[in-house]
Scaffold this active site. Structure first.
Site, PDB file in Angstrom:
ATOM      1  N   PRO A  25      51.028  72.203  57.665  1.00  6.15           N
ATOM      2  CG  PRO A  25      50.904  73.924  59.222  1.00  6.15           C
ATOM      3  CD  PRO A  25      51.821  72.861  58.714  1.00  6.15           C
ATOM      4  CG  MET A  26      49.808  73.152  53.139  1.00  5.44           C
ATOM      5  SD  MET A  26      50.373  71.991  51.888  1.00  5.44           S
ATOM      6  CE  MET A  26      50.157  70.420  52.754  1.00  5.44           C
ATOM      7  CB  THR A  27      44.284  77.177  54.487  1.00  8.84           C
ATOM      8  OG1 THR A  27      44.848  77.708  55.681  1.00  8.84           O
ATOM      9  CG2 THR A  27      42.818  77.539  54.418  1.00  8.84           C
ATOM     10  N   GLY A  59      45.095  74.801  59.488  1.00  8.62           N
ATOM     11  CA  GLY A  59      44.742  75.620  60.637  1.00  8.62           C
ATOM     12  C   GLY A  59      43.288  75.425  61.022  1.00  8.62           C
ATOM     13  CG  HIS A 169      49.320  79.501  62.272  1.00  8.55           C
ATOM     14  ND1 HIS A 169      50.523  80.099  61.970  1.00  8.55           N
ATOM     15  CD2 HIS A 169      48.638  79.429  61.095  1.00  8.55           C
ATOM     16  CE1 HIS A 169      50.566  80.381  60.679  1.00  8.55           C
ATOM     17  NE2 HIS A 169      49.431  79.992  60.124  1.00  8.55           N
ATOM     18  CE1 TYR A 174      46.059  84.498  58.352  1.00  4.62           C
ATOM     19  CE2 TYR A 174      47.992  83.070  58.299  1.00  4.62           C
ATOM     20  CZ  TYR A 174      46.902  83.636  57.662  1.00  4.62           C
ATOM     21  OH  TYR A 174      46.651  83.355  56.339  1.00  4.62           O
TER      22      TYR A 174
END
Length: 366
Positions: A25-27, A59, A169, A174
Site C-alpha cells: 500500500p502506498m499513499t 490507505g 493499517h 498511525y
C-alpha cells in the site's frame, strides 16, 4: 537463482493468489474529496495486468471525522467513494487480479502541507503526537467503541464490494500503532497499560469486530512495524518474548496474515538470528506473513521518498529466505510505483527493461 517458488499459487481460506507477489500500500493522494476515480481504477488494473498476485490499495480511511489529514486521500465510506472502489475491484478482477483495501485511521498526525484540516480535531489514544506533545484529543470510551465500529463497517463493505481480503493499517505511527506505543498511549483504562501486551487490546478489539463483520473465511491482514516515523531504529518488541506477547493476542483475535514492515527485508530482527521481522512473526504465531522493505531496489524506501533514486538489484537473497520458509508472500512498493509491469518482466527475465525508482515518478504515478 530460480524464481519458480515465488510464482507458485498461494491459498488461504477464500483467498486464492496466482503468485507470491503483493503490491504494498502506498499513499497517492489522487482521490479529490475522498472519491476514487476511473483513473485510480485504471492505475490498479495496470498492476494486475502486470501479474501482481495481490494488490493492497493505498490507505483508505474509515468513517471518522478526523481519520485523514489530506482531502485527497480516499474514503472507505459514503456512496460516492464506495462506488469508486467498486470500479477499482471490477477493473482488477477483469484483469484476473486480486485486491484488498487497506483500512486506515491516521490518528494524531501533523496537518497536511496543503493546509487542509479535517472537520474535527485529530484523535488518538491520549491526544499525543509522535513526539509526546498534546496536539489532538484523547478518545473517550464511547469514541473507542465508535472507531471499532467504523472499522467493522468498512470491513463489511469491503466484502460486499467484492474485495478478495482486507488489510488493517496498524503500522508507521498511525492510530492503531499509536495505541501500541507508550509515548502516545498513556491511558489508564483497559486500552492502556505499562506493557506492550496491554496496549495491544485496542488493535485486538478491532480485529475481533472485523472478524465478526466478515466471517471466518475472509482473510484479514494486519500491517505492523517495529518503527514509526521519526524513530526508524526503535523496536516496540525488543526480544522474541516481547514480540510473542504482542502478536499472539492479535493472532488469537483473528489475524490471518501479518504484513511485517521493515526498511530493508534482509536485516535480522534480533541478535543471534538471521530471521527478519516476517520470519519471527511466522515462527512465533504460526500465521502466514508478508515480508517487505526495499525488495529489488538499491536504497531503502524512506530515503526514496526523501528524494533518493534507486536502481534494480538482485533478489537472490530474497529467494533464499523464501525457500527456507521464512515468509509466505513478498510485498513490492516503489518498483511497482515506477513500473506496473515489474513482476512480468522479472518472470520473463527481461531485466534490462525493469525500471528503478526516481522521486519524480511520484508526480505521475501512472
Amino acid at each position: 537463482m530460480s524464481l519458480d517458488s515465488l510464482f507458485k499459487p498461494f491459498q488461504l481460506k477464500s483467498l486464492h493468489l496466482a503468485n507470491r507477489f503483493v503490491m504494498a500500500p502506498m499513499t497517492r493522494s489522487q482521490s479529490p474529496d475522498g472519491v476514487p476515480s476511473a483513473a485510480v481504477a485504471a492505475y490498479y488494473r495496470r498492476r494486475a495486468e502486470g501479474r501482481t498476485g495481490l494488490i493492497i490499495t493505498e490507505g483508505t480511511v474509515v468513517d471518522r471525522p478526523s481519520s485523514a489529514n489530506d482531502a485527497r486521500v480516499p474514503h472507505f465510506y459514503g456512496t460516492a467513494a464506495l462506488n469508486g472502489w467498486k470500479q477499482v475491484v471490477d477493473q482488477v478482477h477483469e484483469a484476473h487480479g486480486a485486491i484488498a483495501p487497506q483500512l486506515w485511521h491516521m490518528g494524531v498526525v501533523a496537518p497536511h502541507k496543503s493546509g487542509w484540516l479535517p472537520p474535527a480535531t485529530f484523535e488518538g489514544p491520549s491526544g499525543l503526537n509522535k513526539d509526546g506533545e498534546l496536539t489532538g484529543k484523547a478518545l473517550t470510551t464511547k469514541d473507542v467503541e465508535d472507531v471499532v465500529a467504523a472499522f467493522a463497517e468498512a470491513a463489511a463493505q469491503a466484502k460486499k464490494l467484492g474485495f478478495d481480503c482486507l488489510e488493517l493499517h496498524g503500522a508507521h505511527g498511525y492510530l492503531i500503532d499509536q495505541f501500541f506505543w507508550s509515548l502516545t498511549n498513556r491511558r489508564s483504562d483497559r486500552f492502556g497499560g505499562a506493557t506492550l501486551a496491554e496496549r495491544t487490546r485496542f488493535a485486538a478489539e478491532i480485529v475481533r469486530a472485523v472478524r465478526l463483520a466478515v466471517g471466518e473465511d475472509f482473510v484479514i491482514i494486519l500491517r505492523l512495524s517495529q518503527w514509526k516515523q521519526g524513530a526508524y531504529d526503535f523496536k516496540l518488541a525488543a526480544s522474541p518474548t516481547e514480540m510473542a506477547a504482542w502478536l499472539q493476542p492479535l493472532a488469537d483475535a483473528g489475524v490471518d496474515i501479518f504484513h511485517c514492515s521493515q526498511r530493508r527485508f534482509w536485516e535480522p530482527e534480533f541478535a543471534n538470528s538471521e530471521l527478519n521481522f516476517a520470519g519471527w512473526a511466522k515462527k512465533l504465531t504460526g500465521k502466514a506473513t508478508i515480508t517487505v522493505g526495499s525488495v529489488g531496489l538499491s536504497g531503502d524506501f524512506i530515503r526514496g521518498f526523501q528524494g533518493e533514486s534507486s536502481t534494480p538489484q538482485s533478489i537472490d537473497s530474497l529467494i533464499e529466505r523464501f525457500d527456507r520458509g521464512e515468509f509466505d508472500l513478498v510485498a513490492i512498493g516503489r518498483a511497482l510505483l515506477s513500473d506496473a509491469g515489474w513482476i512480468s518482466k522479472l518472470k520473463s527475465g527481461d531485466h534490462k527493461a525493469m525500471r528503478g525508482f526516481k522521486p519524480e515518478d511520484l508526480a505521475t504515478l501512472s
